[in-house]
Design a protein around this motif. Structure first.
Motif, PDB file in Angstrom:
ATOM      1  N   THR A 102       0.857  -1.176   0.000  1.00 22.84           N
ATOM      2  CA  THR A 102       0.000   0.000   0.000  1.00 22.84           C
ATOM      3  C   THR A 102       0.894   1.226   0.000  1.00 22.84           C
ATOM      4  O   THR A 102       1.912   1.273   0.707  1.00 22.84           O
ATOM      5  CB  THR A 102      -0.913  -0.018   1.244  1.00 22.84           C
ATOM      6  OG1 THR A 102      -1.760  -1.163   1.147  1.00 22.84           O
ATOM      7  CG2 THR A 102      -1.752   1.239   1.343  1.00 22.84           C
ATOM      8  N   LEU A 103       0.520   2.227  -0.787  1.00 21.14           N
ATOM      9  CA  LEU A 103       1.319   3.446  -0.902  1.00 21.14           C
ATOM     10  C   LEU A 103       0.539   4.636  -0.353  1.00 21.14           C
ATOM     11  O   LEU A 103      -0.662   4.768  -0.590  1.00 21.14           O
ATOM     12  CB  LEU A 103       1.667   3.702  -2.371  1.00 21.14           C
ATOM     13  CG  LEU A 103       2.423   2.584  -3.077  1.00 21.14           C
ATOM     14  CD1 LEU A 103       2.577   2.895  -4.562  1.00 21.14           C
ATOM     15  CD2 LEU A 103       3.774   2.353  -2.434  1.00 21.14           C
ATOM     16  N   SER A 104       1.245   5.479   0.385  1.00 23.84           N
ATOM     17  CA  SER A 104       0.633   6.680   0.935  1.00 23.84           C
ATOM     18  C   SER A 104       1.709   7.741   1.084  1.00 23.84           C
ATOM     19  O   SER A 104       2.891   7.491   0.810  1.00 23.84           O
ATOM     20  CB  SER A 104      -0.020   6.375   2.291  1.00 23.84           C
ATOM     21  OG  SER A 104       0.941   5.902   3.197  1.00 23.84           O
ATOM     22  N   GLU A 105       1.291   8.938   1.542  1.00 23.33           N
ATOM     23  CA  GLU A 105       2.254  10.028   1.712  1.00 23.33           C
ATOM     24  C   GLU A 105       3.450   9.557   2.521  1.00 23.33           C
ATOM     25  O   GLU A 105       3.293   8.888   3.541  1.00 23.33           O
ATOM     26  CB  GLU A 105       1.605  11.227   2.407  1.00 23.33           C
ATOM     27  CG  GLU A 105       1.060  12.227   1.405  1.00 23.33           C
ATOM     28  CD  GLU A 105       0.674  13.537   2.034  1.00 23.33           C
ATOM     29  OE1 GLU A 105       1.523  14.436   2.123  1.00 23.33           O
ATOM     30  OE2 GLU A 105      -0.504  13.641   2.415  1.00 23.33           O
ATOM     31  N   LEU A 122       6.809  13.001 -11.791  1.00 23.49           N
ATOM     32  CA  LEU A 122       7.009  11.552 -11.790  1.00 23.49           C
ATOM     33  C   LEU A 122       8.352  11.262 -11.140  1.00 23.49           C
ATOM     34  O   LEU A 122       9.274  10.745 -11.758  1.00 23.49           O
ATOM     35  CB  LEU A 122       6.965  11.011 -13.226  1.00 23.49           C
ATOM     36  CG  LEU A 122       5.729  11.400 -14.041  1.00 23.49           C
ATOM     37  CD1 LEU A 122       5.814  10.832 -15.448  1.00 23.49           C
ATOM     38  CD2 LEU A 122       4.463  10.939 -13.353  1.00 23.49           C
ATOM     39  N   ASP A 123       8.433  11.593  -9.849  1.00 17.82           N
ATOM     40  CA  ASP A 123       9.708  11.551  -9.140  1.00 17.82           C
ATOM     41  C   ASP A 123       9.847  10.402  -8.149  1.00 17.82           C
ATOM     42  O   ASP A 123      10.867  10.269  -7.488  1.00 17.82           O
ATOM     43  CB  ASP A 123       9.949  12.877  -8.422  1.00 17.82           C
ATOM     44  CG  ASP A 123       8.854  13.217  -7.411  1.00 17.82           C
ATOM     45  OD1 ASP A 123       7.958  12.389  -7.177  1.00 17.82           O
ATOM     46  OD2 ASP A 123       8.906  14.333  -6.862  1.00 17.82           O
ATOM     47  N   GLY A 124       8.820   9.582  -8.007  1.00 18.81           N
ATOM     48  CA  GLY A 124       8.898   8.456  -7.077  1.00 18.81           C
ATOM     49  C   GLY A 124       8.725   8.840  -5.622  1.00 18.81           C
ATOM     50  O   GLY A 124       8.966   8.037  -4.727  1.00 18.81           O
ATOM     51  N   SER A 125       8.272  10.053  -5.377  1.00 16.45           N
ATOM     52  CA  SER A 125       8.058  10.527  -4.010  1.00 16.45           C
ATOM     53  C   SER A 125       6.571  10.836  -3.819  1.00 16.45           C
ATOM     54  O   SER A 125       6.020  11.700  -4.499  1.00 16.45           O
ATOM     55  CB  SER A 125       8.891  11.781  -3.759  1.00 16.45           C
ATOM     56  OG  SER A 125       8.689  12.254  -2.451  1.00 16.45           O
ATOM     57  N   TYR A 126       5.933  10.133  -2.892  1.00 18.11           N
ATOM     58  CA  TYR A 126       4.487  10.263  -2.657  1.00 18.11           C
ATOM     59  C   TYR A 126       4.249  11.428  -1.710  1.00 18.11           C
ATOM     60  O   TYR A 126       4.242  11.294  -0.503  1.00 18.11           O
ATOM     61  CB  TYR A 126       3.963   8.973  -2.039  1.00 18.11           C
ATOM     62  CG  TYR A 126       2.477   8.715  -2.201  1.00 18.11           C
ATOM     63  CD1 TYR A 126       1.531   9.583  -1.669  1.00 18.11           C
ATOM     64  CD2 TYR A 126       2.038   7.590  -2.851  1.00 18.11           C
ATOM     65  CE1 TYR A 126       0.177   9.321  -1.796  1.00 18.11           C
ATOM     66  CE2 TYR A 126       0.684   7.313  -2.988  1.00 18.11           C
ATOM     67  CZ  TYR A 126      -0.235   8.183  -2.461  1.00 18.11           C
ATOM     68  OH  TYR A 126      -1.585   7.926  -2.590  1.00 18.11           O
ATOM     69  N   GLY A 127       4.044  12.587  -2.315  1.00 14.50           N
ATOM     70  CA  GLY A 127       3.790  13.787  -1.535  1.00 14.50           C
ATOM     71  C   GLY A 127       2.346  14.231  -1.688  1.00 14.50           C
ATOM     72  O   GLY A 127       1.487  13.487  -2.187  1.00 14.50           O
ATOM     73  N   PRO A 128       2.053  15.464  -1.285  1.00 17.39           N
ATOM     74  CA  PRO A 128       0.680  15.980  -1.346  1.00 17.39           C
ATOM     75  C   PRO A 128       0.081  15.980  -2.753  1.00 17.39           C
ATOM     76  O   PRO A 128      -1.109  15.713  -2.915  1.00 17.39           O
ATOM     77  CB  PRO A 128       0.808  17.403  -0.806  1.00 17.39           C
ATOM     78  CG  PRO A 128       2.052  17.391   0.025  1.00 17.39           C
ATOM     79  CD  PRO A 128       2.971  16.394  -0.623  1.00 17.39           C
ATOM     80  N   ALA A 129       0.880  16.265  -3.776  1.00 16.41           N
ATOM     81  CA  ALA A 129       0.353  16.293  -5.143  1.00 16.41           C
ATOM     82  C   ALA A 129      -0.042  14.890  -5.603  1.00 16.41           C
ATOM     83  O   ALA A 129      -1.071  14.716  -6.266  1.00 16.41           O
ATOM     84  CB  ALA A 129       1.370  16.903  -6.102  1.00 16.41           C
ATOM     85  N   GLY A 162      -4.141   1.453  -2.381  1.00 13.73           N
ATOM     86  CA  GLY A 162      -4.114   0.085  -1.886  1.00 13.73           C
ATOM     87  C   GLY A 162      -4.751  -0.849  -2.899  1.00 13.73           C
ATOM     88  O   GLY A 162      -4.900  -0.496  -4.074  1.00 13.73           O
ATOM     89  N   PRO A 163      -5.138  -2.044  -2.473  1.00 20.30           N
ATOM     90  CA  PRO A 163      -5.656  -3.063  -3.389  1.00 20.30           C
ATOM     91  C   PRO A 163      -6.815  -2.598  -4.283  1.00 20.30           C
ATOM     92  O   PRO A 163      -6.829  -2.922  -5.474  1.00 20.30           O
ATOM     93  CB  PRO A 163      -6.106  -4.189  -2.453  1.00 20.30           C
ATOM     94  CG  PRO A 163      -5.253  -4.031  -1.245  1.00 20.30           C
ATOM     95  CD  PRO A 163      -5.037  -2.554  -1.095  1.00 20.30           C
ATOM     96  N   ASN A 164      -7.768  -1.848  -3.757  1.00 23.51           N
ATOM     97  CA  ASN A 164      -8.900  -1.411  -4.585  1.00 23.51           C
ATOM     98  C   ASN A 164      -8.454  -0.453  -5.690  1.00 23.51           C
ATOM     99  O   ASN A 164      -8.910  -0.551  -6.833  1.00 23.51           O
ATOM    100  CB  ASN A 164      -9.987  -0.763  -3.735  1.00 23.51           C
ATOM    101  CG  ASN A 164     -10.690  -1.763  -2.852  1.00 23.51           C
ATOM    102  OD1 ASN A 164     -10.742  -2.949  -3.156  1.00 23.51           O
ATOM    103  ND2 ASN A 164     -11.217  -1.292  -1.735  1.00 23.51           N
ATOM    104  N   THR A 165      -7.551   0.448  -5.358  1.00 24.33           N
ATOM    105  CA  THR A 165      -7.030   1.386  -6.355  1.00 24.33           C
ATOM    106  C   THR A 165      -6.221   0.633  -7.403  1.00 24.33           C
ATOM    107  O   THR A 165      -6.386   0.853  -8.609  1.00 24.33           O
ATOM    108  CB  THR A 165      -6.169   2.468  -5.678  1.00 24.33           C
ATOM    109  OG1 THR A 165      -6.985   3.170  -4.722  1.00 24.33           O
ATOM    110  CG2 THR A 165      -5.600   3.453  -6.685  1.00 24.33           C
ATOM    111  N   PHE A 166      -5.365  -0.271  -6.964  1.00 23.81           N
ATOM    112  CA  PHE A 166      -4.544  -1.032  -7.913  1.00 23.81           C
ATOM    113  C   PHE A 166      -5.409  -1.915  -8.807  1.00 23.81           C
ATOM    114  O   PHE A 166      -5.164  -2.028 -10.009  1.00 23.81           O
ATOM    115  CB  PHE A 166      -3.502  -1.869  -7.178  1.00 23.81           C
ATOM    116  CG  PHE A 166      -2.541  -1.050  -6.355  1.00 23.81           C
ATOM    117  CD1 PHE A 166      -2.034   0.158  -6.816  1.00 23.81           C
ATOM    118  CD2 PHE A 166      -2.153  -1.481  -5.104  1.00 23.81           C
ATOM    119  CE1 PHE A 166      -1.158   0.921  -6.058  1.00 23.81           C
ATOM    120  CE2 PHE A 166      -1.268  -0.737  -4.334  1.00 23.81           C
ATOM    121  CZ  PHE A 166      -0.773   0.461  -4.808  1.00 23.81           C
ATOM    122  N   ASN A 167      -6.437  -2.524  -8.245  1.00 23.50           N
ATOM    123  CA  ASN A 167      -7.323  -3.364  -9.056  1.00 23.50           C
ATOM    124  C   ASN A 167      -8.018  -2.550 -10.136  1.00 23.50           C
ATOM    125  O   ASN A 167      -8.225  -3.034 -11.249  1.00 23.50           O
ATOM    126  CB  ASN A 167      -8.333  -4.100  -8.182  1.00 23.50           C
ATOM    127  CG  ASN A 167      -7.711  -5.257  -7.447  1.00 23.50           C
ATOM    128  OD1 ASN A 167      -6.708  -5.830  -7.889  1.00 23.50           O
ATOM    129  ND2 ASN A 167      -8.281  -5.624  -6.313  1.00 23.50           N
TER     130      ASN A 167
END
Length: 110
Positions: free
Chosen positions: A39-42, A68-75, A96-101
């Motif tokens: 799961t990915l988040s800020e 497209l910098d690989g850093s999960y920030g506010p944007a 998470g899983p629902n978004t990826f699906n």
């Protein structure tokens, strides 16, 4: 209009997947696209975040461009939230899983 926007978003995702190349797909649902394993988040960072950014780059705030910098920030959180809203998912800005699906379904070669 909403249908056109969804079709356009699906086209953007398919084009991005083709241009970027496939990651290691390990599930049938992922059919030749990048597969996320967490799961990915800020605060998250890495290639998996960059792959997510590529796929939600059509959902930045008005007048902004998503890096497209690989850093999960506010944007990135804001773009993920708008993507989730567009597809009727819980719009929490956490990928998470629902978004990826949903991403996998949009990238399906059907």
């Amino acid at each position: 209009m909403r249908r056109v926007m969804r079709s356009l978003a699906a086209l953007v995702l398919l084009t991005a997947a083709t241009l970027v190349g496939a990651g290691t797909a390990s599930t049938a649902a992922a059919d030749s696209c990048y597969t996320w394993n967490r799961t990915l988040s800020e605060g998250s960072s890495g290639e998996d975040v960059r792959q997510l950014q590529i796929r939600v780059s059509g959902y930045p705030a008005y007048g902004e461009v998503l890096a497209l910098d690989g850093s999960y920030g506010p944007a990135t959180r804001a773009a993920v939230t708008r993507f989730q809203q567009a597809y009727g998912l819980a719009a929490d800005g956490v990928a998470g899983p629902n978004t990826f699906n949903r991403i996998y379904a949009l990238q399906s070669p059907d």
